[in-house]
Design an enzyme around this catalytic site. Structure first.
Site: not given
Length: 164
Positions: A88, A93, A95, A134
């Site tokens: 993610v 926003t 979200h 990562r």
């Protein structure tokens, strides 16, 4: 950019004969591929096998784990644990906060409610560059870390006699 810290803790990683579920969200395909490569390598080193399920995004991972583990248990072949993989990336926003928090919350509830050894490899980052660093098995290896966490929890449950 700082290099992500690596865990140096030596944990039990002998899961010979154990079969794990990997659920991956491929919203960011190249990042997902790196996470998956790391997770598969870690499970292979632990001498465990795996089944792979792909879903569109991070919010779908918990329900996919619930469905797949329930189906496997009803078939008499429960998974030894599960590995959640996804990414993610913060946008403009709110979200990001919803997806990051709700996917982590649902995974934790699922793991605790079902005593399911689960490694959370859902990256929550600000940039794609952070995600790549990562996810890369040669740098951050967060997919491998998630698989190693699931294996360690499986081994703990096995030693405690908590496996069904």
């Amino acid at each position: 950019m700082a290099i992500p810290r690596r865990s140096l803790t030596e944990l039990d990683q002998n899961a010979a004969g154990a079969h794990f579920l990997i659920v991956e969200a491929r919203y960011y395909d190249s990042i997902g591929a790196m996470l998956l490569a790391g997770a598969k390598a870690a499970l292979e080193r632990a001498r465990a096998s795996h089944e792979l399920v792909s879903v569109p995004g991070a919010l779908e991972i918990p329900i996919a784990i619930e469905i797949a583990t329930d189906q496997a248990k009803r078939a008499g072949a429960p998974f030894a644990g599960a590995v959640a993989l996804g990414c993610v990336i913060r946008g403009e926003t709110y979200h990001f906060e919803i997806v990051a928090a709700e996917s982590a919350r649902a995974l934790m509830q699922l793991a605790v409610a079902h005593k399911l050894p689960l490694g959370n490899g859902i990256l929550t980052v600000d940039t794609e560059a952070q995600a790549e660093e990562r996810a890369d098995p040669d740098r951050g290896d967060k997919g491998g870390d998630a698989a190693r966490a699931a294996v360690a929890l499986h081994c703990l449950a096995r030693r405690a006699g908590a496996l069904s």
